[in-house]
Scaffold this motif. Sequence first.
Motif, mmCIF file in Angstrom:
data_model
loop_
_atom_site.group_PDB
_atom_site.id
_atom_site.type_symbol
_atom_site.label_atom_id
_atom_site.label_comp_id
_atom_site.label_asym_id
_atom_site.label_seq_id
_atom_site.Cartn_x
_atom_site.Cartn_y
_atom_site.Cartn_z
ATOM 1 N N LEU A 94 3.277 2.361 14.329
ATOM 2 C CA LEU A 94 2.426 1.353 14.964
ATOM 3 C C LEU A 94 2.613 -0.001 14.293
ATOM 4 O O LEU A 94 2.934 -0.089 13.111
ATOM 5 C CB LEU A 94 0.956 1.765 14.853
ATOM 6 C CG LEU A 94 0.595 3.154 15.388
ATOM 7 C CD1 LEU A 94 -0.909 3.409 15.222
ATOM 8 C CD2 LEU A 94 1.000 3.297 16.847
ATOM 9 N N ASN A 154 -3.100 12.055 19.828
ATOM 10 C CA ASN A 154 -3.017 11.757 21.253
ATOM 11 C C ASN A 154 -1.643 12.097 21.825
ATOM 12 O O ASN A 154 -1.529 12.716 22.884
ATOM 13 C CB ASN A 154 -3.326 10.263 21.424
ATOM 14 C CG ASN A 154 -3.468 9.847 22.856
ATOM 15 O OD1 ASN A 154 -4.115 10.533 23.637
ATOM 16 N ND2 ASN A 154 -2.871 8.720 23.201
ATOM 17 N N LYS A 155 -0.602 11.698 21.111
ATOM 18 C CA LYS A 155 0.766 11.937 21.592
ATOM 19 C C LYS A 155 1.350 13.227 21.020
ATOM 20 O O LYS A 155 2.424 13.646 21.436
ATOM 21 C CB LYS A 155 1.680 10.769 21.209
ATOM 22 C CG LYS A 155 1.366 9.467 21.940
ATOM 23 C CD LYS A 155 2.496 8.459 21.794
ATOM 24 C CE LYS A 155 2.468 7.398 22.859
ATOM 25 N NZ LYS A 155 1.357 6.469 22.781
ATOM 26 N N ARG A 189 5.241 5.414 6.511
ATOM 27 C CA ARG A 189 4.898 4.382 7.486
ATOM 28 C C ARG A 189 4.571 4.989 8.847
ATOM 29 O O ARG A 189 3.779 4.435 9.616
ATOM 30 C CB ARG A 189 6.036 3.373 7.592
ATOM 31 C CG ARG A 189 5.765 2.161 8.458
ATOM 32 C CD ARG A 189 4.560 1.363 7.983
ATOM 33 N NE ARG A 189 4.461 0.086 8.678
ATOM 34 C CZ ARG A 189 4.034 -0.070 9.925
ATOM 35 N NH1 ARG A 189 3.679 0.980 10.626
ATOM 36 N NH2 ARG A 189 3.968 -1.275 10.469
ATOM 37 N N ASN A 195 3.702 -1.244 19.275
ATOM 38 C CA ASN A 195 3.716 0.153 18.861
ATOM 39 C C ASN A 195 4.990 0.826 19.351
ATOM 40 O O ASN A 195 5.408 0.636 20.491
ATOM 41 C CB ASN A 195 2.502 0.886 19.434
ATOM 42 C CG ASN A 195 1.204 0.357 18.846
ATOM 43 O OD1 ASN A 195 1.190 -0.198 17.747
ATOM 44 N ND2 ASN A 195 0.114 0.525 19.579
ATOM 45 N N ASN A 196 5.584 1.611 18.466
ATOM 46 C CA ASN A 196 6.730 2.427 18.843
ATOM 47 C C ASN A 196 7.876 1.623 19.436
ATOM 48 O O ASN A 196 8.363 1.902 20.526
ATOM 49 C CB ASN A 196 6.291 3.549 19.801
ATOM 50 C CG ASN A 196 5.341 4.490 19.099
ATOM 51 O OD1 ASN A 196 5.618 4.969 18.009
ATOM 52 N ND2 ASN A 196 4.168 4.712 19.701
ATOM 53 N N THR A 204 2.780 7.472 11.358
ATOM 54 C CA THR A 204 1.491 8.167 11.340
ATOM 55 C C THR A 204 1.461 9.144 12.508
ATOM 56 O O THR A 204 2.160 8.957 13.519
ATOM 57 C CB THR A 204 0.318 7.174 11.468
ATOM 58 O OG1 THR A 204 0.558 6.305 12.581
ATOM 59 C CG2 THR A 204 0.171 6.344 10.209
ATOM 60 N N PHE A 205 0.642 10.172 12.359
ATOM 61 C CA PHE A 205 0.597 11.169 13.411
ATOM 62 C C PHE A 205 -0.430 10.765 14.462
ATOM 63 O O PHE A 205 -1.580 10.463 14.148
ATOM 64 C CB PHE A 205 0.251 12.542 12.833
ATOM 65 C CG PHE A 205 0.421 13.641 13.844
ATOM 66 C CD1 PHE A 205 1.689 14.059 14.221
ATOM 67 C CD2 PHE A 205 -0.679 14.224 14.442
ATOM 68 C CE1 PHE A 205 1.862 15.052 15.177
ATOM 69 C CE2 PHE A 205 -0.520 15.226 15.400
ATOM 70 C CZ PHE A 205 0.759 15.642 15.770
ATOM 71 N N SER A 206 0.007 10.760 15.682
ATOM 72 C CA SER A 206 -0.908 10.491 16.781
ATOM 73 C C SER A 206 -1.310 11.832 17.395
ATOM 74 O O SER A 206 -0.482 12.528 17.988
ATOM 75 C CB SER A 206 -0.216 9.623 17.844
ATOM 76 O OG SER A 206 -0.944 9.685 19.059
ATOM 77 N N GLY A 241 0.787 -1.229 0.000
ATOM 78 C CA GLY A 241 0.000 0.000 0.000
ATOM 79 C C GLY A 241 0.819 1.279 0.000
ATOM 80 O O GLY A 241 0.248 2.366 0.106
ATOM 81 N N PHE A 242 2.125 1.177 -0.111
ATOM 82 C CA PHE A 242 2.952 2.387 -0.138
ATOM 83 C C PHE A 242 3.062 2.899 -1.579
ATOM 84 O O PHE A 242 2.846 2.151 -2.528
ATOM 85 C CB PHE A 242 4.330 2.122 0.473
ATOM 86 C CG PHE A 242 4.234 1.734 1.913
ATOM 87 C CD1 PHE A 242 4.202 2.704 2.901
ATOM 88 C CD2 PHE A 242 4.102 0.394 2.285
ATOM 89 C CE1 PHE A 242 4.068 2.341 4.238
ATOM 90 C CE2 PHE A 242 3.961 0.035 3.613
ATOM 91 C CZ PHE A 242 3.941 1.007 4.586
#
Lengths: 768, 768
Positions: free
Chosen positions: B483, B476-477, B470, B496-497, B472-474, B400-401
């Motif tokens: 991920l 939340n963080k 690959r 994750n991370n 992604t922006f969180s 999917g890239f």
Amino acid sequence: MNQDYIKPDNWSIIEEGFHAERVESSESLFSIGNGAMGQRANFEEQYSGKTFQGSYIAGVYYPDKTRVGWWKNGYPEYFAKVLNAPNWIGINVAINGEQLDLNKCKTVQDFRRELNMKEGWLSRTFKTTLQNGIEVEVNAKRFLSLNQDEMGVINYQVTPLNSDAEIVFQPYIDSGITNEDTNWDDKFWDTTQVSHDNNQAFIQAKTMKTDFYTCTFMESKVFINGKSVLIEPNVSADATLVSYSYKQNVKQGETYAIHKFGGYTVDRNHDKNALVTAAKSVLATATQLGFDTLLEQQKQAWANIWDMADITISGDVKAQQGIRFNIFHLNQTYLGKDSRLNIGPKGFTGEKYGGSTYWDTEAYCIPFYMATKDQKVARSLLEYRYNHLQKAIENAEKLGFTNGAALYPMVTMNGEECHNEWEITFEEIHRNGAIAFAIYNYHRFTNDYSYIPEKGLEVLIGIARFWHQRATFSTNKNKYVILGVTGPNEYENNVNNNWYTNYIAKWCIDYAIENISKVEAEYDTDFTRIMNKVKLSKAEIAQWKSVADAMYFPYSEEHNVYLQQDGFLDKELIKVDALDASQRPINQYWSWDRILRSPYIKQADTLQGFYFFEDHFSTEELERHFDFYEPYTVHESSLSPCVHSIQAAKIDRMEQAYTFYLRTSRLDLDDYNKEVHEGLHITSMAGTWMSIVEGFGGMRVKDNTLSFSPKIPKEWDGYSFKINFRNQIIKVNVNQGKTNFELEGGESLDILVNDKKVTIEANSLVTV
Amino acid sequence: MNQDYIKPDNWSIIEEGFHAERVESSESLFSIGNGAMGQRANFEEQYSGKTFQGSYIAGVYYPDKTRVGWWKNGYPEYFAKVLNAPNWIGINVAINGEQLDLNKCKTVQDFRRELNMKEGWLSRTFKTTLQNGIEVEVNAKRFLSLNQDEMGVINYQVTPLNSDAEIVFQPYIDSGITNEDTNWDDKFWDTTQVSHDNNQAFIQAKTMKTDFYTCTFMESKVFINGKSVLIEPNVSADATLVSYSYKQNVKQGETYAIHKFGGYTVDRNHDKNALVTAAKSVLATATQLGFDTLLEQQKQAWANIWDMADITISGDVKAQQGIRFNIFHLNQTYLGKDSRLNIGPKGFTGEKYGGSTYWDTEAYCIPFYMATKDQKVARSLLEYRYNHLQKAIENAEKLGFTNGAALYPMVTMNGEECHNEWEITFEEIHRNGAIAFAIYNYHRFTNDYSYIPEKGLEVLIGIARFWHQRATFSTNKNKYVILGVTGPNEYENNVNNNWYTNYIAKWCIDYAIENISKVEAEYDTDFTRIMNKVKLSKAEIAQWKSVADAMYFPYSEEHNVYLQQDGFLDKELIKVDALDASQRPINQYWSWDRILRSPYIKQADTLQGFYFFEDHFSTEELERHFDFYEPYTVHESSLSPCVHSIQAAKIDRMEQAYTFYLRTSRLDLDDYNKEVHEGLHITSMAGTWMSIVEGFGGMRVKDNTLSFSPKIPKEWDGYSFKINFRNQIIKVNVNQGKTNFELEGGESLDILVNDKKVTIEANSLVTV
């Protein structure tokens, strides 16, 4: 998705016109079954086109060697799969020496299939011109008898239309069949004896490895214009096939018919050495009654089922057809007569998934069977798991658990796990919760507590022990956590603190402790027996409690919702409606890693918990969670739309509820997921039933009282359903603006309607 | 683990006594190779006992159909595996009509194998009494020529000890071989022509599907007491086998010998229609030189390798034997002559894992080849990845890239992915980082920047694009997160991370941007060419930068360490030394879910990052992370102990460093992981080299200057190694208390020793 394929009809599934590319899909949709056996709607005569042959006997399976790229410790050695059984429906038809084969005929006209759900039969009619120029009309009708459930019968008629013709019917039975789904091209059947005599034939065969002994049998009679004729048939036999040939010169316009009686006797019901004798007895009864009488019996048997199970919908034929299709197939799959059987996700309609028993049974099917059958049926489904408790304990031991902790398998035939993807097999452990919940649900609905001291409590203890050991203490969170699980949403794997799993784990422990106390207080003998068996101390219970009391539940202060799992909020929260339609369903277009890191939910997960534990949350909380999770839910599991339909109805989103209802009820008829050729989604059909009865009807049991809060989609004039509540039959008839409650039986019943008490007198009707 | 099996010896691997149960393990340990081909130490004569036959040709593989339980989108269609090639070593030996077979003889005495690493040959000697009472002595010696790398030679001698005997040598070549590892029992070889003439034989065969054309060939000569004898042999041939029979009456005490010359010519090096011609040319050279001369050449060729690559250790024979075993096998596997080849994890010693190229090459092997060979070899390994860039882009597209993002495969033969576990294939993406790091490392060590504008920059851009997409922006963080990955520690999946992955991802982007600027400034033509090709805008680079600048790194304030991944601290942090020994290695005893939710680390993960990016962290930080992670590390990957050895040496934990050194250097010799029968762990052998040179020797390149900080385990008197640093050869000789640095070559060199500048004059020695 194909919305024009099946004709809308209140009672029948009808296909018109012959389309070779639809044969496999129609073989699924028109499947027939009687709880003891079932079969895809394969043609009786030869068909050289693309077809998926399948005839299945309940409880007969094959432990195929597991296929896996990289073995993991704890994987089961085998994958139990539904097994294509010997063919008994086959009738070769030769017309002037040419085999009838719709793939080879010059023309096929007026082709029509009908699955008559009201009466429980399948028919097929067509006219065709063979390569030799003979034109014939064919009428075939068959059913699997509900009354004599080892037997089915076929009436196959051929009428030459444009000349006289020599017609040969060659009915046969054949154990030299293959399986659609085999990992290693192994042979599955071992034929031990082939015999024939006096128009009858028998093939005794046993499954390899599992040693299920079966006898496949047939007997045939032929007729001209409905009048029996005696023909001395030719018989031929080899190691795996017997056929008789009935040759007849048939005049133009005359109808030559064969009635073929056939089926299986199996060693689950008979001594393995007496299978032929049993088959002869079945044939004697069947041939004596004859096709027409058997058909009348069949209609009556289905009428009895429909009398209790039917749901009517007026003003919306497609919705009506959908729900009946669901109810019909559920009853074809499982009737509750044999506690050794269960409800496979594809029933008798295909081979995908293997196994027969998933958490689907407890989470989706039990409510349907509980409300539409005698309550013994639901109890029997509970007992199935009780009987597998020791295997569940052994399964847990394989994964390192001890002390009688039980982990029920994800997929099973006999209590042993037979699935092998680590993220499912080892991690989708919430299934244990559904099994405990079903015990609670059974008691709530039936008020039959006796099951718990007798059997259920041992199951609850094994499950509680599992959760106690599976949770670990996080010093970081100062709470018990459950790491590395797959929740109901299988589009997330190996996540931490799946809210649904943590919630049901805590509930299982609490519920087990509550019942231990109750059994101790009220069922002294049972209590002593169980405690001697399971060696459970107060200290151990106290340990369980400390886990349940300090269970961690991920929560977002920002969104004011429970989080599906610890990492959910770190995902890119792009809603489903922003996805390109060309990427749907995502499981057909995206790689697994992309699915896993997406926020897309395959099936209700947190909302499934809100469904099970509705009383624990306010409607406002439900609404908030629905609004948060629904936009990320892709419903790529058949088990998803029904739960969302129920929840949408509860929060008065009737448009959504109706859309989800259509999606769940016509999932296979309209082939939403482009996979109906593989078989039908049987277990989710019970979810469809719930979406009407619990969703629109709002049926609940509240404080021991049957309760309704009826709603109705604007597209419908009305709908009705019946509930067997503690041996009283209540018929609910909902119309725009009013609802009738009618009680069949001799005692009055207090119910709640929109939380207000309503008393229905015996054999009378109340309108609200 | 078996510490007494192999005799300690400075230069040889020696086994004494015949043990049928060790045959397969010894076949691995005594494997021989010459970079172009290799083979397990199978017996030349018949052996009916348990054996694992393997002869492998570099670059010849078979794309076996993938085996998987549940298919996932994005999986490769095939799994490329090392392929057992036609047998050319076989010599049947009949003595008075009885086949010599150590599994059937009455007695076997004085059995001795030796793999002489100094000279590069394998020998086997034994005395045996056949069932017919004849006692013989056998001396067999063989090697694969380094100089003529399409060829090997065998000197097989039989001496009857207790009577005269008729001895028949029947050398053969055989393409009717099977593979140890096949998913579907497919046939792998298609034999196209069998021919023979004048003591020579040729079998032309091509691999199915991949169409690698090969010619397997042989020619034999026989001798009595060392004197050539001319015997007219019988020849026989069938579709896949040719043999000659050389019959001779041999007197008691006389030695009958056969020199068999054989090997492969392949279409990687010759026109596929000229393989027999090429084989004849090889044979002409070989037979003209003869066994003894070829052996002398072999000794000289190995002397040349050892002159540069040897590491001496005095005072610790097992340690000495271990490092030489590692260096020997690395050189047997890959010599850097052919940029189409790479370094398979099992080299030519087994079939497990398939494929040839893992991130092992970049992370572990390149430093060894860079320092012990001409720097062209390391450049050639980099070019291998450059040549696969388009395939890496296609691989990313499958997942999917877009826009030229490149994801290098986890396992490959030709640039295509050929592994299929989603948690590895799709998620163990850190491999991309090692490929970029190798470019950095190559430039740092060689100071050859030309590779980057010529080729490397395109690779760096493809990799940077991958990481940019690959991550992604969180919200939340408020950071970029990565991920759903598997880090170097494969005992955690879909986390994750992962700190290592996030760190190297950020570094890759930063390094790509730095080099884009440098190439733009200094290599105008290359810059224009590349930008035209990759269509990279300033805006896109700015987007990359925003990801790199805001990358999230999980950190524990409590422990003051970076966390291996987001959920690490929620685990039950029980240290490895508290585990029951009976549960080790855990991958043989625990189910996968249990491993995943445990804190146990299969191989260096955060510490691998500290190894790559040593300069980014203080020694105190390293110490803190070592102290935090080492207690949870089970080292169940062969790639783990070397890194821990280096890190332990750096922080002066010499006891630990020594223990880890022994574990890495004698992993196969002492069979720590109970799997040596499957083949050797070749790539980790380069890690062993690093643990001495970088660990004990403290070799680094700091600000363009070669640097050392020598330490020595108390168990050793001294050790020495050589480094080719930018075409200057430095010999480092470390003893307890002092270190000598000796320079071979014409110019002086400034180095750092314990961070102090030391100048070594040309061809002279400095003691520090």
